[in-house]
Design an enzyme around this catalytic site. Sequence first.
Site, mmCIF file in Angstrom:
data_model
loop_
_atom_site.group_PDB
_atom_site.id
_atom_site.type_symbol
_atom_site.label_atom_id
_atom_site.label_comp_id
_atom_site.label_asym_id
_atom_site.label_seq_id
_atom_site.Cartn_x
_atom_site.Cartn_y
_atom_site.Cartn_z
ATOM 1 N N PRO A 97 8.074 3.149 3.972
ATOM 2 C CA PRO A 97 8.587 4.156 3.052
ATOM 3 C C PRO A 97 9.361 3.565 1.874
ATOM 4 O O PRO A 97 9.511 4.219 0.842
ATOM 5 C CB PRO A 97 9.513 5.008 3.939
ATOM 6 C CG PRO A 97 9.061 4.759 5.331
ATOM 7 C CD PRO A 97 8.573 3.345 5.343
ATOM 8 N N GLU A 124 11.941 1.680 14.231
ATOM 9 C CA GLU A 124 12.925 1.863 13.169
ATOM 10 C C GLU A 124 12.569 1.082 11.906
ATOM 11 O O GLU A 124 12.886 1.489 10.801
ATOM 12 C CB GLU A 124 14.310 1.442 13.665
ATOM 13 C CG GLU A 124 15.439 1.669 12.675
ATOM 14 C CD GLU A 124 15.665 3.152 12.381
ATOM 15 O OE1 GLU A 124 16.243 3.452 11.320
ATOM 16 O OE2 GLU A 124 15.274 3.994 13.213
ATOM 17 N N ARG A 162 -13.597 2.115 -2.072
ATOM 18 C CA ARG A 162 -14.554 2.916 -2.841
ATOM 19 C C ARG A 162 -14.718 2.391 -4.259
ATOM 20 O O ARG A 162 -15.647 2.782 -4.968
ATOM 21 C CB ARG A 162 -14.132 4.387 -2.848
ATOM 22 C CG ARG A 162 -12.843 4.660 -3.601
ATOM 23 C CD ARG A 162 -12.331 6.074 -3.342
ATOM 24 N NE ARG A 162 -13.307 7.080 -3.699
ATOM 25 C CZ ARG A 162 -13.502 7.516 -4.951
ATOM 26 N NH1 ARG A 162 -12.790 6.992 -5.927
ATOM 27 N NH2 ARG A 162 -14.379 8.455 -5.200
ATOM 28 N N ASP A 177 -12.987 9.493 -11.883
ATOM 29 C CA ASP A 177 -12.076 10.141 -10.949
ATOM 30 C C ASP A 177 -10.771 10.544 -11.621
ATOM 31 O O ASP A 177 -10.334 9.933 -12.601
ATOM 32 C CB ASP A 177 -11.725 9.186 -9.793
ATOM 33 C CG ASP A 177 -12.817 9.136 -8.751
ATOM 34 O OD1 ASP A 177 -13.629 10.069 -8.689
ATOM 35 O OD2 ASP A 177 -12.858 8.142 -8.002
#
Length: 257
Positions: A97, A124, A162, A177
């Site tokens: 994160p 953790e 991709r 895209d």
Amino acid sequence: MRVDVLTLFPEMFEGVFGTSILGKAQTKGLVSLNAVNFRNYATNKHNTVDDTPYGGGGGMVLKPDPIFAAVEDVLEKRSEESAAASTKPPRIILMCPQGETFTQKKAEELVQEDHLIFICGHYEGYDERIREFLVTDELSIGDYVLTGGELPAMVAIDSVARLIPGVLGNETSAVTDSFSTGLLEYPHYTRPPEFRGMKVPDVLLSGHHLNIDAWRREQSLIRTLERRPDMLNTAELTEKERIWLDKLRSEMERTSE
């Protein structure tokens, strides 16, 4: 390209790596995808990969030794498999994160590499020495916390793979895209030309490619203004487009009042 994923749950990747676009890419020999259980590199009889944090606190922390050993083994096997293997060092990517937010631009950067190694954590967090002395990149897929790094790694791998030439059936798909052009993608339509009274825009049926391109560009600008106006700050726009967008923005503000 070779992609290795270090994870405690390699079975999570079986369906992702073996089906759809990624499965076909492997069959074509365009990419090699491998999931490695780093618990196999634990050094004690219980195969422990985590421990309590020094200094106290809640949760468990991933130990450095199994992960370092797993990466070193992956690199050794990579060099043994092919004498022609690239001497370029791999990008070793920690999914967490705290990392840099993953974007299309980052995917376009990573697809230039020959070898990517993703590390998926749990508990953790990671022993800080993994961050400092092993990884080259830390990536996050958003400002929220998941139970592990597996799902974020799948997202990043799919996004990168991709872009490899030959992976998608239509080579222009990745180029147009959303985010690749700096704008959101224009609307798409297919047969039938009319469905329950809802019609395909006439311009798309005209066969006039210049008019179609102009319509698609305009629709991309409108959609980006409506949904992601922040992207317009960095998009490559002509002066005419900027003036047109300012007028459209003013009209939208008056309508909402």
